[in-house]
Design a protein around this motif. Structure first.
Motif, short mmCIF file in Angstrom:
data_model
loop_
_atom_site.label_atom_id
_atom_site.label_comp_id
_atom_site.label_asym_id
_atom_site.label_seq_id
_atom_site.Cartn_x
_atom_site.Cartn_y
_atom_site.Cartn_z
N LYS A 35 56.43 78.76 92.88
CA LYS A 35 56.51 80.20 93.13
C LYS A 35 56.98 80.50 94.55
CE LYS A 35 54.76 80.94 89.06
NZ LYS A 35 55.65 81.35 87.96
N GLU A 36 57.18 79.46 95.36
CA GLU A 36 57.55 79.68 96.75
C GLU A 36 59.06 79.86 96.88
OE1 GLU A 36 56.12 76.26 98.80
OE2 GLU A 36 54.09 77.06 99.03
N VAL A 37 59.44 80.85 97.67
CA VAL A 37 60.85 81.05 98.02
C VAL A 37 60.94 80.92 99.53
CG1 VAL A 37 62.82 82.62 97.95
CG2 VAL A 37 61.18 82.58 96.05
N ARG A 38 61.59 79.86 99.99
CA ARG A 38 61.64 79.56 101.41
C ARG A 38 63.08 79.35 101.88
NH1 ARG A 38 59.09 74.48 102.49
NH2 ARG A 38 59.40 73.94 100.31
N GLY A 39 63.36 79.77 103.09
CA GLY A 39 64.65 79.51 103.68
C GLY A 39 64.76 78.07 104.13
N ASN A 40 65.92 77.71 104.67
CA ASN A 40 66.10 76.33 105.13
C ASN A 40 65.14 75.99 106.27
OD1 ASN A 40 67.62 73.79 105.14
ND2 ASN A 40 68.30 74.44 107.17
N ASP A 41 64.67 76.99 107.00
CA ASP A 41 63.72 76.73 108.09
C ASP A 41 62.29 76.57 107.59
OD1 ASP A 41 63.11 79.32 107.34
OD2 ASP A 41 63.45 80.20 109.33
N GLY A 42 62.09 76.67 106.28
CA GLY A 42 60.75 76.51 105.70
C GLY A 42 59.93 77.77 105.67
N ALA A 43 60.42 78.85 106.27
CA ALA A 43 59.67 80.11 106.29
C ALA A 43 59.77 80.82 104.95
CB ALA A 43 60.18 81.01 107.41
N ASP A 44 58.69 81.50 104.56
CA ASP A 44 58.71 82.30 103.34
C ASP A 44 59.72 83.43 103.47
OD1 ASP A 44 56.72 80.78 102.20
OD2 ASP A 44 55.09 82.11 102.84
N VAL A 45 60.42 83.72 102.38
CA VAL A 45 61.44 84.76 102.37
C VAL A 45 60.83 86.04 101.78
CG1 VAL A 45 63.70 85.46 101.51
CG2 VAL A 45 63.27 83.06 102.10
N PRO A 46 60.94 87.17 102.49
CA PRO A 46 60.36 88.42 101.99
C PRO A 46 61.24 89.08 100.93
CG PRO A 46 61.43 88.80 104.09
CD PRO A 46 61.56 87.33 103.82
N VAL A 47 61.26 88.49 99.73
CA VAL A 47 62.05 89.06 98.64
C VAL A 47 61.29 90.23 98.01
CG1 VAL A 47 63.21 86.88 98.15
CG2 VAL A 47 61.07 87.42 96.97
N ALA A 48 62.00 91.07 97.28
CA ALA A 48 61.36 92.23 96.64
C ALA A 48 60.40 91.79 95.55
CB ALA A 48 62.44 93.17 96.09
N SER A 49 60.80 90.76 94.79
CA SER A 49 59.92 90.27 93.71
C SER A 49 60.30 88.85 93.35
CB SER A 49 60.02 91.16 92.48
OG SER A 49 61.33 91.16 91.95
N VAL A 50 59.32 88.14 92.81
CA VAL A 50 59.53 86.78 92.30
C VAL A 50 59.21 86.79 90.81
CG1 VAL A 50 58.82 84.37 92.44
CG2 VAL A 50 58.92 85.75 94.53
N VAL A 51 60.14 86.31 90.00
CA VAL A 51 59.93 86.27 88.55
C VAL A 51 60.08 84.84 88.06
CG1 VAL A 51 60.69 88.65 88.21
CG2 VAL A 51 62.35 86.78 88.03
N SER A 52 59.32 84.51 87.02
CA SER A 52 59.44 83.20 86.38
C SER A 52 60.48 83.28 85.28
CB SER A 52 58.09 82.77 85.80
OG SER A 52 57.15 82.55 86.84
N GLY A 53 61.38 82.33 85.27
CA GLY A 53 62.41 82.28 84.24
C GLY A 53 62.85 80.86 84.00
N ASP A 54 63.62 80.66 82.95
CA ASP A 54 64.06 79.32 82.57
C ASP A 54 65.49 79.43 82.06
OD1 ASP A 54 64.55 76.84 81.45
OD2 ASP A 54 62.55 76.64 80.60
N VAL A 55 66.43 78.87 82.81
CA VAL A 55 67.83 79.02 82.43
C VAL A 55 68.15 78.32 81.11
CG1 VAL A 55 68.63 79.29 84.81
CG2 VAL A 55 68.58 77.00 83.78
N THR A 56 67.30 77.42 80.67
CA THR A 56 67.60 76.71 79.42
C THR A 56 67.23 77.51 78.19
OG1 THR A 56 65.45 75.57 79.25
CG2 THR A 56 67.15 74.54 80.62
N LEU A 57 66.63 78.69 78.38
CA LEU A 57 66.22 79.53 77.25
C LEU A 57 67.06 80.81 77.20
CD1 LEU A 57 62.35 79.11 77.64
CD2 LEU A 57 63.87 77.92 76.04
#
Length: 350
Positions: A35-57
């Protein structure tokens, strides 16, 4: 813009999210396991929302009616060169088809992240355009990414295709959040596991800093009206001779000095059983990359974005190596070679 980024937990996806979010775009980060979204510096990215998805479906398990989007940036993919063909077909080809179907249902444009190595075994200048029919590929990964590109172009969804080459650490610091698989070749030599490196003297590797790749994708995303239907190489201004991997090892005093040989002179049977096993696995995955010399044209990328890749010279490689040691990925200097070793090594007086 309202942008959904697939593969947002990955190295490139996370840094693209960081750059687009910093510029005020409304980012929906699609992840699968983490569930973590991090930049290359390892810091958390303040995105508007995080959703779970699966490209294979189908539709990536997302409901288009719940997402008002202008753009889907498709970063999710299997990056394993030696993965089974069925896995790459599922993740990279069908996964792209599912992401396209979702974008189409949302009425969104589609920025697809591919690879410059859809050039396959072609040599010489590689232009920014569709993969020519009949192209032969070095592995199933390259072939799967070429098939995915063809799906994008035929989808009817407004698209642009970004083609990074081999993405490594930041141009100024050498920092990279996750070390890509090619780095393991360097690490094996640095650890003395591979003492002989087979590389054609004319072969090159196109190594590119993560900041150039992510900034390029971000600018393509922001210029989709101009970029529509285009193919854009995110590559080095000057490719790196393959032998520089071994030379880079040799420049570090506490690393071994690998011997460079022509591929035709490389004999697994002359190696110890352990090194032969390791070298055999390395060559099965990466061997063809040490014999080729594609030259990627990036004029369209530069004209669209104004970007020029920072130097990928020996100083940059030294920064990559220094970061790898600091991060514990590469062997650190022995205690006796460290600046403060005298103080630490001196015995205590009674």
């Amino acid at each position: 813009m309202r942008i959904l980024v697939t593969g947002a937990a990955g190295l490139i996806g996370g840094e693209v999210c960081a750059r687009l979010a910093a510029r005020g775009h409304d980012i929906t980060a699609m992840v699968r396991r983490t569930k973590e979204v991090r930049g290359n510096d390892g810091a958390d990215v303040p995105v508007a929302s995080v959703v779970s998805g699966d490209v294979t479906l189908p539709l990536m398990e997302l409901d288009p009616a719940r997402h008002a989007l202008d753009l889907v940036v498709h970063c999710a993919a299997s990056l394993q060169f030696d993965a089974p063909e069925e896995e790459l077909e599922r993740d990279n080809v069908q996964g792209t088809a599912n992401a396209l179907a979702f974008a189409k249902a949302c009425g969104a444009k589609f920025a697809h992240v591919s690879t410059a190595y859809v050039c396959g075994l072609r040599q010489g200048v590689i232009e920014e355009g569709p993969v020519p029919e009949g192209t032969q590929f070095a592995n199933n990964y390259e072939a799967s990414k070429a098939r995915a590109e063809a799906l994008v172009a035929a989808s009817g969804v407004p698209f642009a295709i970004a083609r990074p080459s081999i993405t490594l650490g930041h141009s100024e610091t050498g920092a990279i959040r996750d070390f890509p698989s090619l780095c393991n070749v360097f690490r094996l030599m640095a650890r003395g596991k591979i003492t002989t490196f087979p590389a054609d003297p004319n072969s090159t590797l196109d190594l590119v800093p993560i900041d150039h790749v992510a900034e390029g994708i971000a600018r393509i995303s922001e210029r989709m009206d101009e970029a529509q239907g285009g193919y854009f190489h995110l590559v080095a201004a000057t490719p790196t001779p393959s032998a520089e991997l071994a030379h880079g090892v040799a420049r570090v005093p506490h690393f071994p000095d690998p011997q460079i040989v022509a591929p035709a002179d490389f004999d697994l049977a002359s190696l110890s059983p352990m090194e032969a096993r390791v070298a055999g696995r390395m060559l099965a995955t990466f061997g063809s990359y040490f014999t080729r010399s594609p030259r990627f044209d990036d004029r369209k990328l530069r004209a669209l974005t104004g970007l020029t890749c920072p130097p990928t010279d020996s100083e940059w490689m030294d920064r990559l190596i220094a970061y790898g040691m600091a991060a514990g990925y590469l062997p650190a200097p022995p205690v006796s070679a460290r600046p403060d070793s005298d103080a630490r090594a001196a015995p205590a007086h009674p």
